[in-house]
Design an enzyme around this catalytic site. Structure first.
Site, short mmCIF file in Angstrom:
data_model
loop_
_atom_site.label_atom_id
_atom_site.label_comp_id
_atom_site.label_asym_id
_atom_site.label_seq_id
_atom_site.Cartn_x
_atom_site.Cartn_y
_atom_site.Cartn_z
N GLU A 109 2.49 -0.81 4.43
CA GLU A 109 2.29 0.53 3.91
C GLU A 109 3.63 1.19 3.63
OE1 GLU A 109 -0.63 2.09 3.42
OE2 GLU A 109 -2.09 0.99 4.67
N HIS A 115 -2.45 -3.05 -3.48
CA HIS A 115 -3.83 -2.85 -3.03
C HIS A 115 -4.76 -2.61 -4.22
CE1 HIS A 115 -6.58 -0.87 0.23
NE2 HIS A 115 -7.01 -2.05 -0.14
N HIS A 128 0.84 -1.20 0.00
CA HIS A 128 0.00 0.00 0.00
C HIS A 128 0.88 1.25 0.00
CE1 HIS A 128 -3.60 -2.19 1.78
NE2 HIS A 128 -2.64 -2.98 2.20
ZN LIG Z 1 -4.07 0.57 0.55
#
Ligand SMILES: [Zn+2]
Length: 180
Positions: free
Chosen positions: A116, A154, A34
């Site tokens: 992330e 994602h 992400h």
């Molecule tokens: Zn995401």
């Protein structure tokens, strides 16, 4: 760096309650990449930690008012300088993917790990981030049934709804680093 009880050693831990048990003891077999920045386009600062721990102040920024109520998390964040923060142990289910589909299977949170990258859809990530991401990835590949084919973005598991990690995420660079 090692993996002990689902936690990376030697990295900052910010334990999040935004997680639960994986169904039927599922072992993670997919890695989802992400990007995130809070406020959008700004780096550093405590806001991502706060979002993932349910302590983001909705009054601090107009954007925060829209997201502060969300119960979301990821397993790890990799900051612009390559520093790693871990929120959820890998054997637990973090809440990062939302409505999602991978190779015919829904609810990717059940069987995935979410990482992330601090960043945006319109800016390059840093060499330090790729370096840290590749170290973590290689550790995960050694510990779980995850290989280079079971790493996705994602946007690939939630198309039309999500755009991250975005066109500036250099998959070729990343795949080259993890194959070394
Ligand atoms: Zn995401």
């Amino acid at each position: 760096m090692k993996l002990i009880d689902g936690w990376l050693t030697g990295v900052k831990r910010v334990a999040s309650a935004h997680c639960d048990e994986r169904p039927d003891g599922e072992v993670p077999s997919l890695l989802v990449i992400h990007n995130i920045s809070l406020p959008p386009g700004e780096f550093g600062g405590p806001h991502i930690d706060r979002l993932f721990t349910g302590t983001l102040d909705p009054n601090q920024h107009p954007y925060f008012a829209d997201i502060a109520h969300l119960r979301v998390s990821a397993h790890c964040l990799i900051r612009r300088d390559g520093a790693i923060v871990q929120y959820v142990p890998f054997d637990k289910r973090a809440w990062h993917a939302g409505v999602s589909l991978y190779q015919g299977r829904e609810q990717c949170n059940d069987f995935s790990i979410g990482i992330e990258m601090e960043g945006t859809d319109d800016r390059d990530f840093t060499p330090e981030q790729y370096q840290s991401l590749s170290v973590v990835t290689q550790l995960l590949m050694a510990s779980y049934p995850i290989n280079a084919e079971r790493i996705t973005g994602h946007s690939d598991i939630a198309p039309g709804r999500k755009t991250d990690p975005g066109p500036h995420f250099d998959w070729n660079c990343y795949k080259a680093l993890i194959s070394r």
